[in-house]
Write an enzyme that holds these catalytic residues in place. Structure first.
Site, PDB file in Angstrom:
ATOM      1  N   LYS A  74     -25.381 -56.259   9.212  1.00  0.00           N
ATOM      2  CA  LYS A  74     -24.031 -56.792   9.025  1.00  0.00           C
ATOM      3  C   LYS A  74     -24.114 -58.258   8.618  1.00  0.00           C
ATOM      4  CE  LYS A  74     -19.592 -57.058  11.530  1.00  0.00           C
ATOM      5  NZ  LYS A  74     -18.924 -56.770  12.827  1.00  0.00           N
ATOM      6  N   SER A 149     -14.972 -53.832  12.617  1.00  0.00           N
ATOM      7  CA  SER A 149     -15.270 -54.666  11.476  1.00  0.00           C
ATOM      8  C   SER A 149     -16.612 -54.358  10.821  1.00  0.00           C
ATOM      9  CB  SER A 149     -15.237 -56.137  11.897  1.00  0.00           C
ATOM     10  OG  SER A 149     -16.245 -56.413  12.855  1.00  0.00           O
ATOM     11  N   SER A 173     -15.985 -52.940  17.285  1.00  0.00           N
ATOM     12  CA  SER A 173     -16.366 -53.060  15.875  1.00  0.00           C
ATOM     13  C   SER A 173     -17.617 -52.304  15.480  1.00  0.00           C
ATOM     14  CB  SER A 173     -16.523 -54.536  15.498  1.00  0.00           C
ATOM     15  OG  SER A 173     -15.271 -55.178  15.504  1.00  0.00           O
TER      16      SER A 173
END
Length: 458
Positions: A74, A149, A173
């Protein structure tokens, strides 16, 4: 072939690390332009790394647990020489100058980091639509959001662009996109994995964790990244279990396990999702688990408590993005959701309001943690839906509170600091549905065993 078997086959030289990487690069080149799971990926450098691993194996040299496995990261976790943008124009040209602790541990075990994945801007979102680079598409339900996210990491694993991926989980997330994309996602106990090198959203909630297509992949990554880090003050000095080995004795894990089923978790969820989760619980019960019905009185407090604290901590974390050292001044270039959280955090942080909102939110957090801890005294694991509704179509306009509602069942684990995971449970007309497991602090291994036992039921 599952991830542990693939890892063994590479180390046994039955499959080349370079061959494994080349297969993924071909898939990335073919599908990433549409899916947008990766914001950046490298081929020449990673192929050289894979070839070196193959050479070491050929020479009989020792290689690490992740040797030859391909990993996505990420883009809010620092990796040296990659763009670390947090999917924001604010950091559009920022290149990582160091490796986060989890990255150093991955590299030490010969994992191959192929690229940085898409996400909601500064992790502020539940859909990966707030990314400056545009939304990620859900590979299992095209045209719909992958969740957020950490949507890029979930989509990369779901579309088989990499073996494993890392995300960060502030209020769900990791688990939210794992549910929407039909993969596994694990949020460790707060402090079980180092946050050093992670760009904060809310430091008292944030935790780094893995995505995989099977429990073995989750366990293998946890074996590498979990453990105390003297560089990071929130990590716990704990005896990290051998997660991968624990899968071997998970066959009978369901026998006698007490599963807590909280009525309110099902009351707020769509009926189609409830039907799938109840069917799974019945299967686990048939395999020997005991179901204990529970009530959680403070569910309606969870979202407002979480977001009040989130706003304040995010506002504090973003003060370093003032345009002097890191890219642009955040307020001048960020998207609407990031700006909303900054303004709300600024408002709540003001002296005359802090007692009215922030201190009460901290008190509510203590109340929630106490109740969840109380529920877990009577059972081994809490079981229920990960997300209460199906992912919406990309571009569909939702009010902020409608978007926040995705997180109502996942923020609880972050508020309480407990481990939690999402594992595939079924689908509604092809749209994946995840089941969430939550356990006592540092009972991460118990969740891994339950995930492995549940996986066999599929």
């Amino acid at each position: 072939m599952n991830i542990i078997e693939k890892s063994q086959s590479i180390r046994n030289h039955e499959k080349k690390a370079s061959e494994n990487l080349e297969e993924f690069i071909e898939i990335i080149n073919k599908h990433n332009p549409k899916t947008k799971a990766f914001l950046e990926f490298k081929t020449d450098e990673t192929l050289q790394m894979a070839e070196k691993i193959d050479k070491r194996i050929n020479n009989g040299e020792k290689v690490g647990k992740l040797a030859g496995l391909v990993i996505g990261i990420k883009s809010n976790i620092n990796v040296e020489d990659f763009h670390i943008t947090a999917a924001s124009r604010t950091l559009e040209n920022y290149i990582g100058s160091y490796d986060a602790t989890v990255i150093r541990r991955i590299k030490a075990e010969d994992g191959i980091i192929v690229g940085m994945t898409n996400m909601d801007e500064f992790a502020a979102g539940s859909s990966t639509e707030t990314s400056f680079h545009g939304p990620t598409d859900n590979p299992k339900a095209p045209g719909r959001i992958p969740g957020g996210s950490s949507g890029g990491s979930a989509a990369a694993v779901a579309s088989e662009m990499c073996d494993l991926a890392l995300g960060s989980d502030t209020g769900g997330s990791i688990r939210n996109p794992a549910s929407h994309c039909g993969v596994m996602g694990f949020k460790p106990t707060y402090g079980a994995v180092s946050r050093q090198g992670l760009l904060d959203l809310a430091m008292s909630f944030d935790q780094i964790g893995p995505f995989a297509n099977d429990t073995g992949g989750i366990a293998l990554m946890l074996d590498v990244i979990a453990g105390e880090d003297h560089r990071e003050c929130t990590t716990i000095d704990w005896e990290v279990p051998d997660f991968a080995a624990s899968i071997n004795d998970s066959q009978d894990a369901l026998k006698g396990m007490r599963l807590g089923v909280v009525k309110e978790f099902f009351d707020v969820s769509d009926k189609a999702i409830v039907n799938i989760i109840e069917d799974r619980i019945n299967q686990m019960q048939e395999a020997g688990a005991e179901v204990v019905e529970l009530n959680f009185d403070n569910l309606e407090l969870c979202l407002p408590t979480y977001y009040l604290i989130n706003y304040v901590e995010f506002f504090s974390a973003t003060r370093k993005y003032d345009g002097r050292k890191y890219g642009e001044r955040i307020e001048e270039v960020c998207g609407d959701e990031v700006l909303r959280r900054i303004h709300m955090g600024s408002y709540i942080s003001q002296k005359e309001y802090s007692g009215k909102y922030y201190k009460k939110a901290l008190q509510a957090r203590s109340l929630i943690r106490k109740e969840i801890t109380g529920l877990l005294k009577d059972v081994d694991v809490l079981v229920g839906p990960t997300v209460p509704k199906l992912p919406h179509k990309v571009g569909m306009e939702l009010e902020p509170m409608e978007m926040y509602a995705y997180d109502i069942l996942t923020v609880i684990a972050n508020l309480a600091g407990i481990p939690a995971a999402s594992t595939p449970a079924g689908d509604v007309n092809g749209i994946p549905v995840g089941m969430q497991f939550q356990a006592k602090p540092l009972d991460d291994e118990k969740i891994i065993k339950l995930m492995a036992a549940h996986e066999v039921l599929n």
